[in-house]
Design a protein around this motif. Structure first.
Motif, PDB file in Angstrom:
ATOM      1  N   THR A  26      40.112  51.306  51.790  1.00 22.05           N
ATOM      2  CA  THR A  26      40.571  52.609  52.270  1.00 22.05           C
ATOM      3  C   THR A  26      40.934  52.511  53.748  1.00 22.05           C
ATOM      4  O   THR A  26      40.645  51.521  54.419  1.00 22.05           O
TER       5      THR A  26
ATOM      6  N   TYR B 283      39.183  58.406  40.854  1.00 20.97           N
ATOM      7  CA  TYR B 283      39.217  57.659  42.114  1.00 20.97           C
ATOM      8  C   TYR B 283      39.555  56.188  41.880  1.00 20.97           C
ATOM      9  O   TYR B 283      40.383  55.609  42.583  1.00 20.97           O
TER      10      TYR B 283
ATOM     11  N   ALA C 223      42.838  54.057  43.043  1.00 20.47           N
ATOM     12  CA  ALA C 223      42.691  52.791  43.779  1.00 20.47           C
ATOM     13  C   ALA C 223      43.490  51.677  43.111  1.00 20.47           C
ATOM     14  O   ALA C 223      44.154  50.877  43.791  1.00 20.47           O
TER      15      ALA C 223
ATOM     16  N   ASP D 282      42.529  58.991  51.162  1.00 22.02           N
ATOM     17  CA  ASP D 282      41.559  57.924  51.406  1.00 22.02           C
ATOM     18  C   ASP D 282      42.227  56.555  51.426  1.00 22.02           C
ATOM     19  O   ASP D 282      41.912  55.700  52.254  1.00 22.02           O
ATOM     20  N   MET D 283      43.134  56.333  50.478  1.00 22.46           N
ATOM     21  CA  MET D 283      43.743  55.005  50.307  1.00 22.46           C
ATOM     22  C   MET D 283      44.856  54.734  51.325  1.00 22.46           C
ATOM     23  O   MET D 283      44.981  53.635  51.849  1.00 22.46           O
TER      24      MET D 283
END
Length: 320
Positions: free
Chosen positions: A103, A141, A145, A196-197
Motif C-alpha cells: 500500500t 480488499y 489488491a 490504500d493501494m
C-alpha cells in the motif's frame, strides 16, 4: 501437572513472538490455562499435559509465521490458537510471507488465514472466482489488491469495480447531487481499498483516464469487458438476472471476482439472491472457483467473530 520446555532458534524473533508487553504469551496462558516462564531463548510451559502440548504447538506456529515475516497481531494469535484447537495446525504452515502488493503507507498486503490463502490462489488460477463469507474476511480488499498487482504487472489494462445499488435498510434516493453523488455511498468501500493501494492522487489520475472504473452494476449492461480485472462486490444483493448479465460481460484477457455474504441479503423478501443461485448453477464449470470463508477468517476486531458466531447460533436455534 506437567512441564514442557521449547527453545527458539532466532533470538531476534522473540519480541515478535512474545508481543508487546508479552501480550501474545498472556493470550496463550489464558486460552490454555497454562503458565509460561521465559529465560533466554527457552520457554517453560506448566499445566495439564494436553494443554501444554497445545500451547507448545501454538508457540511453534507463531515462531514459523514470525520467521516468514508475518505480523503477529492479536487476531493472528487467536487464529493460530483456534486452528491448533481444531487440529488444523499443519494447514497454517502453508501460509508464507509473500505479499500481494504494497500500500502507499508501506504495508504489505498478504493472506492472514488459510481461507484467505486459498482465495488468493483460486483468483490467480481461475478466470472467475466467487468468494463467499462473513464480513471482515478480506474478500473485497484482497481482490482489489490482486487487481492492482495484475495492473502493475501489465496483465490487465484496467480495473473495474462494481456493486448493486441496494440500500441496507436506509433510503438514499433523496441525497443531494447528481447521479454519481447519489451512488457514491454504495461504492465507498471500493474507493477506500483503492485509495490504500494507489494513493488519492494516482487513483484520481487513473479514474480520469478510465483506467479505474467504479460504477453501479446497472452500468455494466451491454458491454464487453476485455483485458480487465473486474470485481463485483456485495453480490448477495444481485438478482438472478443481474448476476447472469454481469457474468456474460466477460471478455478476452479478463478476470472476474464475485464477492458476497449470503447472510446479509438486503433484497425484498420475494426476490431470490443471484449469488445463491450462481453458486449452484456454476459449481461444475471448469475455470470457475468458489471459496467459502468462515468466522475463523475474520481479520477485524475479535468481537466481529463473536458477533458472527452468536448470530449463526441464534439462526440455528430458530430453525430448530
Amino acid at each position: 501437572m506437567s512441564e514442557k520446555i521449547i527453545s527458539f532458534e532466532q533470538p531476534s524473533d522473540l519480541p515478535v513472538i512474545f508481543g508487546s508487553c508479552d501480550e501474545n504469551l498472556n493470550t496463550i496462558q489464558r486460552e490454555y490455562n497454562v503458565v509460561l516462564f521465559c529465560r533466554g531463548t527457552d520457554v517453560r510451559i506448566a499445566g495439564e499435559p494436553e494443554q501444554c502440548e497445545k500451547a507448545a504447538a501454538a508457540l511453534r506456529l507463531l515462531e514459523e509465521l514470525a520467521h516468514k515475516g508475518q505480523q503477529l497481531t492479536g487476531q493472528t494469535v487467536r487464529y493460530v490458537i483456534s486452528m491448533v484447537e481444531d487440529g488444523e495446525a499443519e494447514s497454517v504452515r502453508s501460509l508464507d510471507g509473500d505479499g500481494i502488493c504494497i500500500t502507499t503507507g508501506g504495508k504489505v498486503v498478504r493472506p492472514k488465514t488459510v481461507g484467505q490463502k486459498n482465495y488468493v490462489c483460486a483468483i490467480k488460477q481461475h478466470t472467475i472466482t466467487l468468494g463467499v463469507g462473513p464480513a471482515g474476511t478480506g474478500k473485497t480488499y484482497l481482490a482489489v489488491a490482486l487487481a492492482v498487482r495484475a495492473f502493475r504487472a501489465h496483465e490487465v489494462q484496467k480495473i473495474i469495480l462494481t456493486r448493486p445499488a441496494v440500500e441496507a435498510g436506509e433510503k438514499l434516493g433523496f441525497l443531494p447531487g447528481d447521479l454519481q453523488n447519489k451512488v457514491d455511498p454504495y461504492l465507498r468501500p471500493l474507493y477506500d481499498a483503492l485509495f490504500d493501494m494507489f494513493g488519492a492522487e494516482t487513483f484520481a489520475r487513473h479514474m480520469e483516464k478510465g483506467i479505474i472504473e467504479v460504477a453501479p452494476l446497472a452500468y455494466m449492461r451491454g458491454r464487453t469487458l476485455d483485458n480487465a480485472f473486474i470485481i463485483l462486490d456485495e453480490a448477495q444483493n444481485t438478482t438472478s438476472e443481474q448476476i447472469k448479465m454481469f457474468l456474460t460481460r466477460l471478455g478476452e484477457g479478463s478476470k472476474m471476482v464475485i464477492t458476497g455474504d449470503i447472510t446479509q441479503i438486503d433484497l425484498p423478501e420475494k426476490r431470490k439472491s443471484g449469488l445463491v443461485e450462481a453458486l449452484k448453477v456454476l459449481k461444475h464449470i471448469d475455470d470457475i472457483a468458489a471459496i467459502r470463508f468462515t468466522e475463523k477468517d475474520v481479520v477485524r476486531h475479535k468481537l466481529v467473530q463473536d458477533i458472527i458466531r452468536a448470530y449463526e447460533n441464534y439462526y440455528k436455534e430458530g430453525r430448530k
